[in-house]
Design an enzyme around this catalytic site. Structure first.
Site, PDB file in Angstrom:
ATOM      1  CG  ASP A  52      -0.507   0.207   2.488  1.00  0.00           C
ATOM      2  OD1 ASP A  52       0.840  -0.331   2.418  1.00  0.00           O
ATOM      3  OD2 ASP A  52      -0.962   0.664   3.496  1.00  0.00           O
ATOM      4  CD  GLU A 190       8.160  -0.394   7.617  1.00  0.00           C
ATOM      5  OE1 GLU A 190       6.960  -1.002   7.330  1.00  0.00           O
ATOM      6  OE2 GLU A 190       7.989   0.931   7.081  1.00  0.00           O
TER       7      GLU A 190
HETATM    8  O1  KIV Z   1       3.574  -1.267   1.752  1.00  0.00           O
HETATM    9  C1  KIV Z   1       4.728  -1.700   1.279  1.00  0.00           C
HETATM   10  O2  KIV Z   1       5.871  -1.532   0.933  1.00  0.00           O
HETATM   11  C2  KIV Z   1       4.907  -2.001   2.413  1.00  0.00           C
HETATM   12  C3  KIV Z   1       6.729  -2.959   2.760  1.00  0.00           C
HETATM   13  C4  KIV Z   1       7.042  -1.310   3.208  1.00  0.00           C
HETATM   14  C5  KIV Z   1       6.693  -3.548   3.733  1.00  0.00           C
HETATM   15  O3  KIV Z   1       4.307  -2.522   3.672  1.00  0.00           O
END
Ligand code: KIV
Length: 288
Positions: A52, A190
């Site tokens: 997202d 993260e």
């Molecule tokens: O939305 C995204 O790209 C993510 C990644 C950074 C893990 O959640």
């Protein structure tokens, strides 16, 4: 015999588990459309996450909160058309899984049924355990996501690293264990301290995929536009920019504008012509 990129088999959630058991790092990258899905797949990565994060790097929002199910389905479909072997993971957007468990199961199912994904990802720790259990029981593989979970950016007061205090670190370890127990096939960690991420990775049996969490995770993920240098508005410390495509593309577009303005583009090699004979016939017809 080693596997070449041309004889690769489709990656599954079992591949993730086997790679962890063998101590082989797992490579994951985001993609948001057909060409980027193709590129990530052709480069031989294990998994493509339709994140997202597309709300920020593709749609220009300040955070991921405005991203809807419809936008995710639209982008996932495009990515799926470009990917042959990588595991396809669709990111569940804000409010698609928090309101009720039946709604979460329905939305998770849409990623597989309508968007061609193989699995879904959703954010949160223990408070998501029941939801994850219900989605997994439906037969849908779930990737967890703890630490800096961008959909909670307002609760965190910004995009800030998490788990830097002993009690928040302990809560993250417990969350990882709860998500494993709830049935996740993998967990994104993260922006948490590298030593904590390594500790967590060693204490659970499913692979951890780190972003800003150090080399001790079982795999790594990055946002494609950060790696390619196409998103210069916001650059977290953990991003490694492998190429500056912003500069390359800006240079190409500037050259194009200059050549249009000076009439040096298009050249004869870019034009379609007709035979002199046909041209004469045409001129005679015009005269008539
Ligand atoms: O939305 C995204 O790209 C993510 C990644 C950074 C893990 O959640």
């Amino acid at each position: 015999m080693s596997t070449t990129l041309t004889d690769r088999k489709k990656t599954s959630v079992l591949t993730f588990r086997q790679k962890k058991q063998r101590g082989e790092p797992i490579s994951v990258m985001t993609a948001y459309d057909y060409p980027t899905g193709r590129l990530v797949d052709q480069a031989g990565l294990d998994a493509v996450l339709v994140g997202d994060s597309l709300g920020m790097v593709v749609l220009g929002y300040p955070n991921t909160l405005p991203v809807t199910m419809e936008a995710m389905i639209h982008h996932c479909r495009a990515v799926a058309r470009g990917v042959k072997t990588a595991l396809l993971i669709g990111d569940m957007p804000f409010l698609s899984y928090q309101i009720s468990i039946p709604e979460a199961v329905r939305n998770a199912g849409r990623f597989l049924q309508e968007a061609g994904m193989d699995a879904v990802k959703l954010e949160g720790g223990r408070e998501r355990a029941e939801t994850i259990r219900a989605i997994v029981q439906t037969g849908i593989p779930v990737m967890g996501h703890i630490g800096l979970t961008p959909q909670s950016v307002h609760q965190f007061g910004g995009f800030k690293p998490q788990g830097r205090l002993a009690d928040t670190a302990l809560k993250l370890l417990e969350d990882a264990q709860i998500l494993e127990e709830a049935g996740c096939f993998s967990i994104v960690l993260e922006s948490i301290p590298a030593r904590l991420a390594k500790f967590v990775s060693e204490r659970i049996h499913i692979p951890t995929i780190g972003i800003g969490a150090g080399v001790g995770c079982d795999g790594q993920v990055l946002v494609l536009h950060d790696l390619l240098g196409m998103f210069e508005e916001f650059k977290p410390k953990f991003v490694k920019q492998y190429v500056n495509l912003h500069e390359v593309i800006l240079q190409a577009l500037t050259s194009y504008r200059e050549e249009v303005e000076s009439r040096s583009f298009p050249g004869p090699e870019h034009c379609v012509d007709m035979s002199d004979e046909e041209w004469q016939k045409f001129l005679e017809q015009v005269k008539e």
